[in-house]
Design an enzyme around this catalytic site. Structure first.
Site, PDB file in Angstrom:
ATOM      1  N   THR A 196       0.864  -1.189   0.000  1.00  0.00           N
ATOM      2  CA  THR A 196       0.000   0.000   0.000  1.00  0.00           C
ATOM      3  C   THR A 196       0.901   1.240   0.000  1.00  0.00           C
ATOM      4  OG1 THR A 196      -1.759  -1.111   1.195  1.00  0.00           O
ATOM      5  CG2 THR A 196      -1.604   1.251   1.547  1.00  0.00           C
ATOM      6  N   ARG A 224     -14.173  -6.819  -1.002  1.00  0.00           N
ATOM      7  CA  ARG A 224     -13.383  -6.739   0.229  1.00  0.00           C
ATOM      8  C   ARG A 224     -12.930  -5.299   0.464  1.00  0.00           C
ATOM      9  NH1 ARG A 224      -7.644  -5.334   1.579  1.00  0.00           N
ATOM     10  NH2 ARG A 224      -7.228  -6.360   3.565  1.00  0.00           N
ATOM     11  N   ILE A 225     -13.048  -4.832   1.687  1.00  0.00           N
ATOM     12  CA  ILE A 225     -12.563  -3.506   2.073  1.00  0.00           C
ATOM     13  C   ILE A 225     -11.494  -3.699   3.127  1.00  0.00           C
ATOM     14  CG2 ILE A 225     -13.180  -1.358   3.257  1.00  0.00           C
ATOM     15  CD1 ILE A 225     -15.935  -1.591   1.827  1.00  0.00           C
ATOM     16  N   GLY A 226     -10.344  -3.065   2.934  1.00  0.00           N
ATOM     17  CA  GLY A 226      -9.234  -3.199   3.871  1.00  0.00           C
ATOM     18  C   GLY A 226      -9.151  -2.041   4.837  1.00  0.00           C
ATOM     19  N   ASP A 227      -7.967  -1.856   5.415  1.00  0.00           N
ATOM     20  CA  ASP A 227      -7.789  -0.789   6.415  1.00  0.00           C
ATOM     21  C   ASP A 227      -7.565   0.582   5.784  1.00  0.00           C
ATOM     22  OD1 ASP A 227      -4.486  -0.138   6.755  1.00  0.00           O
ATOM     23  OD2 ASP A 227      -5.055  -1.952   5.691  1.00  0.00           O
ATOM     24  N   THR A 246       0.302   0.409   6.810  1.00  0.00           N
ATOM     25  CA  THR A 246       0.425  -0.529   5.711  1.00  0.00           C
ATOM     26  C   THR A 246       0.684  -1.917   6.275  1.00  0.00           C
ATOM     27  OG1 THR A 246       1.827  -1.222   3.868  1.00  0.00           O
ATOM     28  CG2 THR A 246       2.859   0.156   5.524  1.00  0.00           C
ATOM     29  N   GLY A 247       0.179  -2.934   5.604  1.00  0.00           N
ATOM     30  CA  GLY A 247       0.415  -4.292   6.088  1.00  0.00           C
ATOM     31  C   GLY A 247      -0.841  -5.124   6.022  1.00  0.00           C
ATOM     32  N   GLU A 248      -0.984  -6.005   6.975  1.00  0.00           N
ATOM     33  CA  GLU A 248      -2.120  -6.922   7.002  1.00  0.00           C
ATOM     34  C   GLU A 248      -3.364  -6.152   7.451  1.00  0.00           C
ATOM     35  OE1 GLU A 248      -3.427 -10.937   9.360  1.00  0.00           O
ATOM     36  OE2 GLU A 248      -1.275 -10.543   9.145  1.00  0.00           O
ATOM     37  N   GLY A 249      -4.189  -5.796   6.461  1.00  0.00           N
ATOM     38  CA  GLY A 249      -5.321  -4.911   6.724  1.00  0.00           C
ATOM     39  C   GLY A 249      -6.242  -5.375   7.829  1.00  0.00           C
TER      40      GLY A 249
END
Length: 326
Positions: A196, A224-227, A246-249
């Site tokens: 990201t 899908r919606i992430g962070d 950034t990373g594992e949402g």
């Protein structure tokens, strides 16, 4: 006031075997974006303008996972998301499921400034974009040949593929699922590194802002919606600081990571770097992530609990750094 400061990131969780040529390309892009931000800050542009400007530049380059070069959904399409927040008055805007908007971060800003809402998604966001007259392109514009190949790899391995830019030579497709202990919400994932992009800025007036943009995960479920578009999770800015994650949402969402940095500063009274370190250590559970942050005092900080994070930062007193590893 400690003067202006800026930080950018191109994602956390870098494969240790990433070819040197790739590493150099990433550093060149991060340096270019930092310099754009530095020039804008020297011209006294407000923080909110600078974060938008820098993230727009990152979205236009296919190297990282945002805008052009975004990860592909299981259907082979691109669904992008972005958010922006002005710490001065805590105004914010976000978009998700954007498929034809050339610059999702600029659409997020328009949501903040030209709509009665904070967050628009999918067909509603696209409709709003058309009404606002922003630049639209075909979904194909965002899709790179490399990502089409990586989606195929992910499908064959029946997994969500995180670092879709790692060379695939010698990658045992089947063993990724069976042997790799990394999981997301209990489901196996193969290699870690979402890439990201984001930018945080404090300007010469002490105003903080943050912006984040992403294409999400390779082979993600449609919808899908992430962070990244979630205020308080992937992005947050207030009077005290600005943060982009950034990373594992899914882990960042559970830990409300960006807001936690501000909360630790506000309620524990810790400084910026101490707050970042605390949050990365205490709020990610088993998740892997990183973040960049600035404070109203002109400080800049970052932290991550994975192998690396594409990042760069600069301050008014002449400090400048671009790095990937610890």
């Amino acid at each position: 006031m400690g003067g202006w400061a800026i930080a950018v990131h191109g994602g956390a969780g870098v494969d240790p075997n990433l070819p040197l040529e790739r590493q150099e390309q990433a550093k060149v892009l991060l340096t270019r974006c930092l310099n754009i931000g530095i020039s804008a800050l020297r011209s006294s542009l407000p923080a909110i303008d600078v974060v938008e400007l820098v993230v727009r530049e990152l979205e236009s380059d296919p190297l990282f996972n945002s805008g052009r070069g975004s990860a592909l959904t299981e259907k082979g399409t691109v669904e992008m998301e972005a958010s922006i927040m002005d710490g001065h008055g805590r105004r914010c805007g976000a978009v998700s499921g954007v498929t034809t908007v050339k610059s999702p971060v600029s659409l997020a800003r328009l949501v903040m400034e030209k709509s009665p809402h904070s967050y628009l998604a999918f067909s509603g966001a696209e409709e709003f974009a058309r009404r606002q007259g922003v630049e639209m392109v075909d979904n194909e514009y965002f899709i790179t040949e490399e990502n089409v190949g990586m989606l195929q790899l992910a499908k064959e391995a029946n997994t969500i593929l995180f670092d879709y830019r790692i060379p695939t030579v010698g990658f045992d497709k089947c063993s990724a699922v069976v042997e790799n202990p990394l999981q997301m919400n209990g489901l196996p994932i193969s290699v870690y590194a979402p890439e990201t992009v984001g930018c945080v800025v404090v300007d010469g007036e002490g105003r903080c802002a943050a912006a984040t943009s992403t294409g999400g995960l390779m082979n993600k479920m449609s919808g899908r919606i992430g962070d990244s578009p979630l205020i308080g999770a992937g992005t947050y800015a207030c009077e005290v600081c600005g943060v982009s994650c950034t990373g594992e949402g899914e882990a960042i969402i559970r830990g409300t990571l960006a807001r936690e940095v501000a909360a630790v500063m506000e309620y524990k009274g810790l400084g910026l770097q101490d707050s970042v370190d605390y949050v990365v250590k205490e709020r990610l559970d088993q998740g892997k992530a990183g973040l960049i942050a600035v404070s109203r005092n002109g400080e800049v900080a970052y932290g991550f609990n994975c192998i690396g994070m594409f990042r760069g930062c600069a301050t008014q007193d002449g400090f400048m750094e671009v790095g990937i590893w610890e």
